[in-house]
Design an enzyme around this catalytic site. Structure first.
Site, PDB file in Angstrom:
ATOM      1  N   ASP A 161      -0.099   5.364   0.573  1.00  0.00           N
ATOM      2  CA  ASP A 161      -1.274   6.141   0.955  1.00  0.00           C
ATOM      3  C   ASP A 161      -1.039   7.643   1.027  1.00  0.00           C
ATOM      4  O   ASP A 161      -0.061   8.101   1.636  1.00  0.00           O
ATOM      5  CB  ASP A 161      -1.760   5.731   2.357  1.00  0.00           C
ATOM      6  CG  ASP A 161      -2.147   4.274   2.452  1.00  0.00           C
ATOM      7  OD1 ASP A 161      -2.444   3.672   1.416  1.00  0.00           O
ATOM      8  OD2 ASP A 161      -2.152   3.740   3.580  1.00  0.00           O
ATOM      9  N   GLU A 182      -3.674  10.137   2.779  1.00  0.00           N
ATOM     10  CA  GLU A 182      -4.943  10.231   3.483  1.00  0.00           C
ATOM     11  C   GLU A 182      -5.112  11.660   3.986  1.00  0.00           C
ATOM     12  O   GLU A 182      -4.208  12.222   4.606  1.00  0.00           O
ATOM     13  CB  GLU A 182      -5.016   9.242   4.644  1.00  0.00           C
ATOM     14  CG  GLU A 182      -5.127   7.795   4.186  1.00  0.00           C
ATOM     15  CD  GLU A 182      -5.138   6.819   5.348  1.00  0.00           C
ATOM     16  OE1 GLU A 182      -6.150   6.134   5.520  1.00  0.00           O
ATOM     17  OE2 GLU A 182      -4.130   6.746   6.071  1.00  0.00           O
ATOM     18  N   GLU A 220       0.846  -1.196   0.000  1.00  0.00           N
ATOM     19  CA  GLU A 220       0.000   0.000   0.000  1.00  0.00           C
ATOM     20  C   GLU A 220       0.882   1.246   0.000  1.00  0.00           C
ATOM     21  O   GLU A 220       1.939   1.276   0.630  1.00  0.00           O
ATOM     22  CB  GLU A 220      -0.900  -0.006   1.239  1.00  0.00           C
ATOM     23  CG  GLU A 220      -2.197   0.741   1.080  1.00  0.00           C
ATOM     24  CD  GLU A 220      -3.196   0.409   2.181  1.00  0.00           C
ATOM     25  OE1 GLU A 220      -3.437   1.310   3.010  1.00  0.00           O
ATOM     26  OE2 GLU A 220      -3.719  -0.719   2.211  1.00  0.00           O
TER      27      GLU A 220
END
Length: 333
Positions: A110, A112, A108
């Site tokens: 990310d 955010e 992953e």
């Protein structure tokens, strides 16, 4: 704040002239050609131009979409305008994952965006996982030098076999270099690109102290200038085929110029509020890839209590097909 913003814009333009590469030059794709709705039925709307999208969170559901293809390295970008006013507990995620394919050892990368109470700023959290290393969070949190609710701003991820770089408006804000000590913790398997908005009340704002207040719903995030410029992987043959010019763009983007280094240093000094490398409550000894900056270590030695939460599993179930298909459940406005 205004002086810093002007300085970063000037340095961004200058670095483009120095390096000959800017993220603004990347090819933009249409939604129908490149993405599929993931969840949220009518809470996802596609504009008539086919290149702009609106995601909504309300009492019923959030919403999100996923790329039709898996990618092994590339440049991934979107211009995003975040919800305004009270947004505590709201999470907008722009990220890469292969959790639908590798449930126990997924990778992953990310971005955010964490909402806040009225009068407080949105924050950015970046993170990476490799080979299911979710027990070793590599989060960093920062504020921004602008209000991300007033206009669109470009957020970009560069992922190569040796680098991961997060950019905001062509400013590199974080660089992760692959080291032998990281082993499988560096993302290395094909991933999809996801964009979602959802309720993160349990952790996103002050460790869950402030949750989503649906009195202020709907929460609307708008996106445009969607970029998928990389090496798509056939899900059956597992062989990457790079877009024209993608290899050259990846190599150019991962070479951070001296002027970009200055910008990144300014950003981290002025705006970074948390880094896992300096969190001795989590890690008594810094993880091996951390390059400890003593000035950063002193400044970030004391930080507000931080609570982390993962992206819900149901948001990582993208289905990839051999050919494109029309998005189901979207509307034009």
């Amino acid at each position: 704040m205004e002086t810093l913003s002007r300085f970063l814009v000037f340095m961004s333009l200058l670095s483009g002239f120095v390096s000959g590469f800017t993220l603004q030059n990347l090819p933009i794709t249409s939604f129908e050609e490149s993405y599929t709705q993931l969840f949220g039925d009518k809470n996802l709307f596609v504009h008539k131009d086919g290149k702009s999208v609106r995601l909504t969170l309300d009492e019923r559901t959030g919403s999100g979409f996923v790329s039709n293809d898996l990618y092994l390295h590339g440049l991934f970008s979107a211009s995003i305008k975040l919800p305004s006013d009270y947004s505590a507990g709201v999470v907008v995620a722009f990220y890469m994952s292969n959790g639908d394919t590798y449930e126990k050892n997924h990778d992953e990368i990310d971005f955010e965006f964490l909402g806040n109470i009225r009068g407080k700023e949105w924050r950015i959290q970046t993170n990476i996982y490799g080979n299911g290393s979710t027990h070793l969070g590599r989060e960093e949190r920062s504020n921004l030098w602008f209000d991300p609710t007033e206009d669109y701003h470009q957020y970009s991820i560069l992922w190569s076999d040796s680098h991961i770089i997060f950019f905001v408006d062509n400013v590199p804000i974080r660089e992760v270099k692959r080291t032998s000590s990281m082993g499988g913790d560096f993302p290395s398997k094909p991933m999809s690109l996801y964009t979602t908005i959802w309720d993160g009340s349990k952790w996103a704002t002050n460790g869950g102290k402030y949750g989503v207040n649906y009195k202020y719903a709907p929460y609307v995030t708008q996106l445009t200038d969607l970029v998928l410029h990389g090496c798509a992987v056939d899900p059956i043959e597992q062989f990457p085929k790079c877009d024209k010019g993608a290899d050259e763009a990846i190599r150019a983007a991962q070479e951070i110029s001296p002027s970009q280094r200055v910008k990144m240093s300014v950003f981290r000094r002025k705006h970074m509020t948390y880094s896992y490398c300096y969190d001795r409550n989590r890690y008594k000894v810094a993880l091996p890839e951390c390059v400890v900056n003593q000035a950063e270590a002193q400044r970030l030695r004391v930080h507000d209590p931080v609570t982390f939460g993962g992206i819900p599993r149901r948001h990582r179930n993208g289905k990839h097909r051999g050919k494109r298909s029309r998005v189901v459940g979207t509307e034009s406005i």
